[in-house]
Write an enzyme that holds these catalytic residues in place. Sequence first.
Site, short mmCIF file in Angstrom:
data_model
loop_
_atom_site.label_atom_id
_atom_site.label_comp_id
_atom_site.label_asym_id
_atom_site.label_seq_id
_atom_site.Cartn_x
_atom_site.Cartn_y
_atom_site.Cartn_z
N ASP A 67 0.82 -1.21 0.00
CA ASP A 67 0.00 0.00 0.00
C ASP A 67 0.86 1.26 0.00
O ASP A 67 2.07 1.21 0.22
CB ASP A 67 -0.96 0.00 1.20
CG ASP A 67 -0.28 -0.44 2.51
OD1 ASP A 67 0.95 -0.35 2.60
OD2 ASP A 67 -0.99 -0.88 3.42
N ASN A 136 -7.16 -3.16 14.41
CA ASN A 136 -8.54 -3.47 14.03
C ASN A 136 -8.62 -4.70 13.10
O ASN A 136 -9.67 -4.98 12.54
CB ASN A 136 -9.21 -2.25 13.36
CG ASN A 136 -8.51 -1.84 12.07
OD1 ASN A 136 -7.58 -2.49 11.62
ND2 ASN A 136 -8.96 -0.74 11.47
N HIS A 138 -6.91 -5.08 10.26
CA HIS A 138 -6.68 -4.83 8.84
C HIS A 138 -5.39 -5.47 8.36
O HIS A 138 -4.45 -5.67 9.13
CB HIS A 138 -6.75 -3.33 8.50
CG HIS A 138 -5.56 -2.51 8.89
ND1 HIS A 138 -5.63 -1.14 9.07
CD2 HIS A 138 -4.26 -2.83 9.11
CE1 HIS A 138 -4.43 -0.68 9.38
NE2 HIS A 138 -3.58 -1.68 9.42
N GLU A 143 -9.49 -2.18 5.57
CA GLU A 143 -10.10 -1.92 6.86
C GLU A 143 -11.34 -2.81 7.05
O GLU A 143 -11.88 -3.34 6.06
CB GLU A 143 -10.53 -0.45 6.92
CG GLU A 143 -9.39 0.55 6.69
CD GLU A 143 -8.48 0.72 7.90
OE1 GLU A 143 -8.30 -0.24 8.68
OE2 GLU A 143 -7.93 1.82 8.06
P1 PGA Z 1 2.59 -1.78 12.46
O1 PGA Z 1 1.36 -1.67 11.45
O2 PGA Z 1 3.48 -2.85 11.94
O3 PGA Z 1 3.24 -0.42 12.41
O4 PGA Z 1 2.02 -2.11 13.79
C1 PGA Z 1 0.78 -2.82 10.97
C2 PGA Z 1 -0.44 -2.48 10.17
O5 PGA Z 1 -1.12 -1.47 10.47
O6 PGA Z 1 -0.76 -3.23 9.23
#
Ligand code: PGA
Length: 240
Positions: A67, A136, A138, A143
């Site tokens: 992304d 959450n 995702h 999301e």
């Molecule tokens: P993080 O993010 O590795 O910074 O915890 C993971 C994500 O939001 O997919």
Amino acid sequence: MQIEIFDSELKLAERAADLFEDTIRKNPAAVLGLATGASPVNTYNELIERYRAGKISFADITTFNLDEYCDLPRDDKNSYYSFMQQNLFGKVDIRPENVHIENGNADDFDAEAAAYDRAIEAAGGIDLQLLGIGTNGHIGFNEPADAFTDGTFRIKLTESTIKANSRYFTDSEMPRYALTMGIASIMHAKKILLIATGKAKAEAIYNTVKGPITPRCPASVLRLHQNAILLLDTEAASLL
Ligand code: PGA
């Protein structure tokens, strides 16, 4: 879904790097799906060390990132392009033309998303896809939603994601939209490797492993994949 639990983040990163090394050794021209955020950093450091030690080369590797933020200049310090340069690409022998990250500044986001999916297909699909997970549930920026998503698309980020990622945007406004591979894009990868560490991820991991398979917890779909591995530290696994 295979689950492995580690008592240290470094051991977890070594295991993740072993899986990358194995993929690269079997096919030096493998296609890797890569992720940003805190979760993959130790793994990338381990891969850089192995590259420096002459154990692996990225010279013929192709990559696709999950992304990218929309409407953030590519060279902004918070863009995922910058993240990847700093944390991996600038430190190994990958060829710039083999690196793919969605263009979050495209004039036509739909055309950009469709072109991204075509490029993944033209490369032969993703051999190994690395994922983090949001609090959450995702994956990528998919999301929680009413339905699982398909290919690459533009998404409006949820408040919980904005809250989680705003810590990086100290002197600028965090973007509200991103381009992300969809759930179907992720599920097409031949092998999937999800890394989660820390207590903040425990509930999302519980929902992923033990909850219903639902787009309300996008990562739960990984239970339907033939070759998905979860690498967890004891805190992220604490509710299992
Ligand atoms: P993080 O993010 O590795 O910074 O915890 C993971 C994500 O939001 O997919």
